[in-house]
Design an enzyme around this catalytic site. Sequence first.
Site, PDB file in Angstrom:
ATOM      1  N   GLY A 248       0.718  -0.953   0.092  1.00  0.00           N
ATOM      2  CA  GLY A 248      -0.142  -0.075  -0.024  1.00  0.00           C
ATOM      3  C   GLY A 248       0.496   1.304  -0.084  1.00  0.00           C
ATOM      4  N   PRO A 291       4.567  -4.966  -1.229  1.00  0.00           N
ATOM      5  CG  PRO A 291       6.437  -4.273  -0.774  1.00  0.00           C
ATOM      6  CD  PRO A 291       6.419  -5.885  -0.339  1.00  0.00           C
ATOM      7  NE  ARG A 335      -2.183   3.418 -10.789  1.00  0.00           N
ATOM      8  CZ  ARG A 335      -2.751   4.601 -10.732  1.00  0.00           C
ATOM      9  NH1 ARG A 335      -1.691   5.215 -11.558  1.00  0.00           N
ATOM     10  NH2 ARG A 335      -2.718   4.796  -9.871  1.00  0.00           N
ATOM     11  CB  CYS A 366     -13.463   4.700 -30.148  1.00  0.00           C
ATOM     12  SG  CYS A 366     -12.598   4.658 -31.680  1.00  0.00           S
ATOM     13  CD  GLU A 367     -13.896   4.309 -24.345  1.00  0.00           C
ATOM     14  OE1 GLU A 367     -14.577   5.501 -22.854  1.00  0.00           O
ATOM     15  OE2 GLU A 367     -15.087   3.753 -24.552  1.00  0.00           O
TER      16      GLU A 367
HETATM   17  C1  LIG Z   1      -2.997  -8.449  -0.927  1.00  0.00           C
HETATM   18  C2  LIG Z   1      -2.673  -7.335  -2.031  1.00  0.00           C
HETATM   19  N1  LIG Z   1      -0.963  -7.219  -1.125  1.00  0.00           N
HETATM   20  C3  LIG Z   1      -0.605  -6.199  -1.771  1.00  0.00           C
HETATM   21  C4  LIG Z   1      -1.129  -4.868  -2.664  1.00  0.00           C
HETATM   22  C5  LIG Z   1       0.147  -4.474  -2.839  1.00  0.00           C
HETATM   23  O1  LIG Z   1      -0.448  -3.001  -2.909  1.00  0.00           O
HETATM   24  P1  LIG Z   1       0.759  -1.928  -3.254  1.00  0.00           P
HETATM   25  O2  LIG Z   1       0.691  -1.919  -4.729  1.00  0.00           O
HETATM   26  O3  LIG Z   1      -0.436  -0.348  -2.849  1.00  0.00           O
HETATM   27  O4  LIG Z   1       2.064  -1.763  -2.779  1.00  0.00           O
HETATM   28  C6  LIG Z   1      -2.586  -5.567  -3.050  1.00  0.00           C
HETATM   29  C7  LIG Z   1      -3.157  -4.302  -4.029  1.00  0.00           C
HETATM   30  O5  LIG Z   1      -3.766  -4.491  -4.322  1.00  0.00           O
HETATM   31  C8  LIG Z   1      -3.009  -6.732  -2.591  1.00  0.00           C
HETATM   32  O6  LIG Z   1      -4.463  -6.755  -3.135  1.00  0.00           O
END
Ligand SMILES: Cc1ncc(COP(=O)(O)O)c(C=O)c1O
Length: 441
Positions: A248, A291, A335, A366-367
Amino acid sequence: MLLGTQKINSKNHLEIGGCDVVDLAAQFGTPLYVMDEAFIREKCRAYKTSFEKEYGNAAIAYASKAFVVTAMCALVGKEGLWLDVASAGELYTAKCGGFPMERILFHGNFKSPEELEMAVDYGVKYVVVDSFLELEVLSAIAEDEGKTQEILLRCNPGVDPHTHRLIRTGQENSKFGFNIKNGKAMEAVKAALRRAEGLNLAGVHCHIGSQIFELDPFVEAVPVMAAFIKQIREKTGAVMGVLDIGGGLGARYLEDHNPPTIEDFAKVVSDAVKSAVAETGIEKPMLIIEPGRSIAGEAGTTIYTIGAPKEVSIPEAPGVKTYLPVDGGLSDNPRPALYDALYSAILANRAGDKPTKVYTVSGKHCEADMLIESVVLPEAKIGDLLAVQTTGAYNHSMASNYNRFTRPEVVFAADGKADIVVRRETIEDLVKCDELPEHLK
Ligand SMILES: Cc1ncc(COP(=O)(O)O)c(C=O)c1O
């Protein structure tokens, strides 16, 4: 903004991994994903060394969903990381990259029986279980094969990570995990312990969301998880040896983005776990971190060729909007459309020129696919090269063939050399799974 090994060379061109981006575009064509190999390694090492220093018994599992190709699996494997996979396809890619199965976690909120069978057959270290049905199916598969599968339980700690609603996963009403507060997580623990023939419950997992810029939500989640581990020991006698707090950590997309450093993240998370261990009296668990974006994101740059700028003025609004069309868009980077994600860019062939003009970078689908709503660049001409930064995570892995676009080549650039890790799709590739029924011939 220059990231990783990016620099401006004597020809006023952007260079990545010692490779001149103008030469890369000429050699490989555009759009082109360029991954800065040394920068990926630097991030992997920063995670490993800082968690070893701050916590000790920790494993860094790269979340492959961010960017998953055979070479990436091989690279993070050689850097000593673990791997988080979330589908049969990701697991198979890891296998092709020679990734050691004893360092793999298998995720997913709805794994098919075939995927669970594959996980058991391949010998992945942990399956991260996300439903009661999965507990049943997985234990039956493991028992049939005469194996005991180690598992973690995906729990929902009820924490809001203050990020985009579509990338939040740890709040109470998330589709992921067993809720701790409403007792479902404890029910799942008991159900797992009853299936001791096929399953060994090794620990608990949570993942609160993605592109997180504040460390507080992690600090909030840790004590909830530690209290739950304590409760498990009190109610069942089972000791959870693993605490996985997911991924995250955010990446830098814009000049003024300042995500916490990996070192700060490691310190804050490790301190939170250590103090939760001291407060609850639980055994110090092995810590797993997953990560994705913070390893792959900033290492990726997408190179596009610019088409004819188009000026649009409307009577009601003052000024002129200048669209800068590029030869990709929604299909290589969904994204902005999905999450209103923001990006920055530079002109790769005149990288040191002064930015003077505001552009809206538009895709060629085409968006109304806008890659960047507003970016200041030097005056751009047809044939210039645009380098969109921080596209290493959730770009290639989310790419599609919309409008029957072929997906771009991916190269790893390092030490002045670029290696193809994914070849560009051809138009023949686009029809290779199509079938033409007899009556339509
Ligand atoms: C279970 C799990 N772990 C890790 C991640 C990785 O998250 P990030 O790329 O934000 O570090 C995700 C992303 O959706 C996830 O669902």
